[in-house]
Design an enzyme around this catalytic site. Sequence first.
Site, PDB file in Angstrom:
ATOM      1  N   CYS A  85      53.759 -25.980   4.646  1.00  0.00           N
ATOM      2  CA  CYS A  85      54.396 -26.359   3.384  1.00  0.00           C
ATOM      3  C   CYS A  85      53.360 -26.278   2.279  1.00  0.00           C
ATOM      4  O   CYS A  85      52.168 -26.488   2.513  1.00  0.00           O
ATOM      5  CB  CYS A  85      55.048 -27.736   3.454  1.00  0.00           C
ATOM      6  SG  CYS A  85      53.932 -29.139   3.528  1.00  0.00           S
ATOM      7  N   CYS A 125      41.840 -30.792   3.957  1.00  0.00           N
ATOM      8  CA  CYS A 125      41.937 -31.125   5.379  1.00  0.00           C
ATOM      9  C   CYS A 125      40.783 -32.036   5.765  1.00  0.00           C
ATOM     10  O   CYS A 125      39.699 -31.959   5.188  1.00  0.00           O
ATOM     11  CB  CYS A 125      41.892 -29.858   6.231  1.00  0.00           C
ATOM     12  SG  CYS A 125      43.402 -28.894   6.194  1.00  0.00           S
ATOM     13  N   CYS A 180      52.189 -30.089   8.182  1.00  0.00           N
ATOM     14  CA  CYS A 180      53.145 -30.217   7.086  1.00  0.00           C
ATOM     15  C   CYS A 180      53.034 -31.664   6.624  1.00  0.00           C
ATOM     16  O   CYS A 180      52.743 -32.549   7.430  1.00  0.00           O
ATOM     17  CB  CYS A 180      54.551 -29.889   7.570  1.00  0.00           C
ATOM     18  SG  CYS A 180      55.740 -29.652   6.250  1.00  0.00           S
TER      19      CYS A 180
END
Length: 160
Positions: free
Chosen positions: A84, A92, A7
């Site tokens: 989220c 990433c 998140c």
Amino acid sequence: MKILYICTHNRCRSILCEAITNGSDSHNGSSKLEAKSAGSSPVGEVHPLSLKYLSERGYSTDGLKSQSWDEFEDYQADIVVTVCDSAAGEACPVYFGQSLKVHWGLEDPSKLEGSEEDKAAAFNNTIDIIEGRVAALAQIAEKGLSGDELKAALAELGAK
């Protein structure tokens, strides 16, 4: 099965997921899951209501902390779960490349403004949702699925 919950700020939803997943042994009878949580822009502290409602539900809060996903370069998660929407849209780090990446959208109970009862209801609702998903995830882990089978099973849980 190793899971890394992401998140953006790593102070509420990902923390709830980490604690519930690691506490699933006592709640669901499974020890096949290991979880950590991190954020792309961690705030450095866990939301106090996250700790309060986890404790009230019987989950350990020992060792929970808001930390950067950069600290998990060597973790080698089987699954990276964003919780989220803003984290789901972020790229990433490359070291998550071997991990299966999925999104479990969860509303942020820490953003609710209202009475203490309203806040308690929001946190407990989020915890209920996470408990259900973790219980199902524990069943998937017991089956030892991987690759496309694992992705399909996670999609059935609502993962995107």
